[in-house]
Design a protein around this motif. Structure first.
Motif, mmCIF file in Angstrom:
data_model
loop_
_atom_site.group_PDB
_atom_site.id
_atom_site.type_symbol
_atom_site.label_atom_id
_atom_site.label_comp_id
_atom_site.label_asym_id
_atom_site.label_seq_id
_atom_site.Cartn_x
_atom_site.Cartn_y
_atom_site.Cartn_z
ATOM 1 N N THR A 1 68.126 54.290 55.355
ATOM 2 C CA THR A 1 68.622 53.971 56.508
ATOM 3 C C THR A 1 67.957 52.646 57.126
ATOM 4 O O THR A 1 68.667 51.608 57.546
ATOM 5 C CB THR A 1 68.504 54.832 57.739
ATOM 6 N N MET A 2 66.699 52.489 56.857
ATOM 7 C CA MET A 2 65.853 51.710 57.260
ATOM 8 C C MET A 2 66.136 50.241 56.190
ATOM 9 O O MET A 2 66.005 49.473 56.500
ATOM 10 C CB MET A 2 64.237 51.694 57.328
ATOM 11 N N LEU A 3 66.471 50.791 55.223
ATOM 12 C CA LEU A 3 66.371 49.513 54.053
ATOM 13 C C LEU A 3 67.954 48.871 54.509
ATOM 14 O O LEU A 3 67.967 47.568 54.534
ATOM 15 C CB LEU A 3 66.677 50.396 52.525
ATOM 16 N N VAL A 4 69.151 49.471 54.815
ATOM 17 C CA VAL A 4 70.075 48.912 55.388
ATOM 18 C C VAL A 4 70.033 48.189 56.562
ATOM 19 O O VAL A 4 70.421 47.066 56.724
ATOM 20 C CB VAL A 4 71.442 50.064 55.381
ATOM 21 N N THR A 5 69.188 48.935 57.488
ATOM 22 C CA THR A 5 69.072 48.027 58.789
ATOM 23 C C THR A 5 67.962 46.923 58.741
ATOM 24 O O THR A 5 68.486 46.002 59.121
ATOM 25 C CB THR A 5 68.249 49.256 59.693
ATOM 26 N N LEU A 6 67.255 47.001 57.876
ATOM 27 C CA LEU A 6 66.179 45.983 57.757
ATOM 28 C C LEU A 6 66.920 44.833 56.817
ATOM 29 O O LEU A 6 66.596 43.519 57.094
ATOM 30 C CB LEU A 6 65.120 46.228 56.897
ATOM 31 N N GLY A 7 67.748 45.216 55.938
ATOM 32 C CA GLY A 7 68.668 44.097 55.352
ATOM 33 C C GLY A 7 69.301 43.470 56.317
ATOM 34 O O GLY A 7 69.648 42.165 56.095
ATOM 35 N N LEU A 8 70.224 44.134 57.209
ATOM 36 C CA LEU A 8 71.240 43.402 58.068
ATOM 37 C C LEU A 8 70.306 42.516 58.864
ATOM 38 O O LEU A 8 70.779 41.593 59.302
ATOM 39 C CB LEU A 8 71.932 44.404 58.718
ATOM 40 N N PHE A 9 69.197 42.813 59.528
ATOM 41 C CA PHE A 9 68.231 42.158 60.099
ATOM 42 C C PHE A 9 67.868 40.860 59.250
ATOM 43 O O PHE A 9 67.649 39.618 59.926
ATOM 44 C CB PHE A 9 66.886 42.883 60.542
ATOM 45 N N GLN A 10 67.515 41.039 58.082
ATOM 46 C CA GLN A 10 67.125 39.909 57.237
ATOM 47 C C GLN A 10 68.335 38.700 56.984
ATOM 48 O O GLN A 10 68.135 37.713 57.198
ATOM 49 C CB GLN A 10 66.929 40.395 56.118
ATOM 50 N N VAL A 11 69.592 39.404 56.981
ATOM 51 C CA VAL A 11 70.826 38.698 56.871
ATOM 52 C C VAL A 11 70.814 37.875 58.415
ATOM 53 O O VAL A 11 71.225 36.662 58.394
ATOM 54 C CB VAL A 11 72.018 39.466 56.555
ATOM 55 N N ILE A 12 70.876 38.517 59.445
ATOM 56 C CA ILE A 12 70.999 38.045 60.820
ATOM 57 C C ILE A 12 70.022 36.912 60.860
ATOM 58 O O ILE A 12 70.307 35.529 61.329
ATOM 59 C CB ILE A 12 70.712 38.870 62.049
ATOM 60 N N GLN A 13 68.912 37.033 60.604
ATOM 61 C CA GLN A 13 67.841 36.102 60.363
ATOM 62 C C GLN A 13 67.968 34.814 59.565
ATOM 63 O O GLN A 13 67.853 33.772 59.978
ATOM 64 C CB GLN A 13 66.150 36.831 60.148
ATOM 65 N N ALA A 14 68.380 35.432 58.578
ATOM 66 C CA ALA A 14 68.671 33.981 57.461
ATOM 67 C C ALA A 14 69.855 33.228 58.108
ATOM 68 O O ALA A 14 69.976 31.997 58.257
ATOM 69 C CB ALA A 14 69.255 34.757 56.161
ATOM 70 N N LEU B 1 68.174 44.156 50.019
ATOM 71 C CA LEU B 1 67.937 45.744 50.631
ATOM 72 C C LEU B 1 68.878 46.583 51.132
ATOM 73 O O LEU B 1 69.030 47.759 50.966
ATOM 74 C CB LEU B 1 67.264 45.015 52.106
ATOM 75 N N VAL B 2 69.964 45.876 51.473
ATOM 76 C CA VAL B 2 71.060 46.718 51.504
ATOM 77 C C VAL B 2 71.694 47.563 50.450
ATOM 78 O O VAL B 2 72.159 48.641 50.435
ATOM 79 C CB VAL B 2 72.467 45.785 52.382
ATOM 80 N N ILE B 3 71.757 46.710 49.295
ATOM 81 C CA ILE B 3 72.178 47.196 48.038
ATOM 82 C C ILE B 3 71.153 48.406 47.788
ATOM 83 O O ILE B 3 71.696 49.514 47.099
ATOM 84 C CB ILE B 3 72.130 46.304 46.962
ATOM 85 N N ALA B 4 70.112 48.268 48.021
ATOM 86 C CA ALA B 4 69.023 49.385 47.660
ATOM 87 C C ALA B 4 69.179 50.658 48.369
ATOM 88 O O ALA B 4 69.294 51.926 48.023
ATOM 89 C CB ALA B 4 67.562 48.828 47.818
ATOM 90 N N ILE C 1 64.404 49.369 43.198
ATOM 91 C CA ILE C 1 64.685 48.050 43.897
ATOM 92 C C ILE C 1 64.208 48.180 45.488
ATOM 93 O O ILE C 1 63.738 47.117 45.703
ATOM 94 C CB ILE C 1 66.408 47.741 43.734
ATOM 95 N N GLY C 2 64.515 49.092 46.242
ATOM 96 C CA GLY C 2 64.010 49.433 47.448
ATOM 97 C C GLY C 2 62.505 49.306 47.895
ATOM 98 O O GLY C 2 62.141 48.408 48.675
ATOM 99 N N VAL C 3 61.739 49.467 46.601
ATOM 100 C CA VAL C 3 60.220 49.486 46.920
ATOM 101 C C VAL C 3 60.114 47.876 46.430
ATOM 102 O O VAL C 3 59.108 47.474 47.257
ATOM 103 C CB VAL C 3 59.450 50.465 45.914
#
Length: 137
Positions: free
Chosen positions: A24-37, A73-76, A90-92
């Motif tokens: 769940t955090m991988l997907v959430t952090l991935g979305l945060f990274q996308v927003i930041q990008a 991150l989202v894919i992982a 990939i997540g690690v």
């Protein structure tokens, strides 16, 4: 008739919840990274220059880097939800890279960067220590 020796099935414990948290955090952090990008790519005033200078030299490259990390991150995370070993690996790796990338954000947005670093660390812990239990589920 000879019988094949069987290996005992891994035991699933309540610690498997850590892996679901990690996914769940991988997907959430991935979305945060996308927003930041996207903010970095679309808003040139996003990064505030410090007196000592900013670690990031090219905001567009920085934005594309965050976008790629976010997508990975989202894919992982999806891979971990599916119970795939490649998702955990990939997540690690990407969570560790994310920690390093957040160090570039640290001088400008210290609270944001520290939160992401701590969450990435929890993700790495969950996937390494308890990841095998999800494959058994």
């Amino acid at each position: 008739m000879a019988t094949q020796p069987t290996t005992p099935a891994p035991v699933v414990t309540a610690w498997a919840g850590w892996v679901w948290f990690g996914a769940t955090m991988l997907v959430t952090l991935g979305l945060f990274q996308v927003i930041q990008a996207l903010v970095a790519l679309l808003d040139d005033g996003f990064a505030v220059a410090l007196e000592s200078g900013l670690v990031v030299f090219d905001l567009n490259t920085w934005g594309w880097t965050h976008l790629a990390i976010g997508a990975l991150l989202v894919i992982a995370g999806i891979g971990v939800f599916a119970g795939a070993l490649w998702g955990r690996v990939i997540g690690v790796i990407v969570a560790a890279i994310s920690i390093l990338v957040q160090i570039t954000v640290l001088p400008v947005y210290p609270i944001w960067a520290l939160i992401v670093i701590v969450l990435d660390s929890f993700v790495i812990y969950a996937l390494i220590v308890h990841g095998e239990e999800v494959r058994a589920a």
